[in-house]
Design a protein around this motif. Sequence first.
Motif: not given
Length: 107
Positions: A4, A28, A58, A61, A63
């Motif tokens: 990110a 991203f 984040l 997701k 990351v």
Amino acid sequence: MIIAIALHNNTLNSPVHLQFGRCSFFAFYNGESDKVTYLENTEKDSLKDTGIAIASMLLSKRVSAVVAGRFGVKVADYLRGKQVQMIIPHRKDTTLADILKKVNSHK
């Protein structure tokens, strides 16, 4: 690996934002698919615990690394505890394109 990147705008030429929690957008980069997607930071104007809320988002997701000009102490401790790498570019004018070029040169 998903990285990110905190940005001012949702473009390749956007410079990295100096403040993790106050950036306008996150890019991203998915190293497996080599694709970039953007997400507006709707928490950027929040008054309290903005960084932790964004860091949590984040993590949802998946990351594994975050790039920004700086990280607050609480966010840095939180991300470190979750084993997320924090990267601070050496140059203040580093763009998303610069970061992608560097990441792809290490493949």
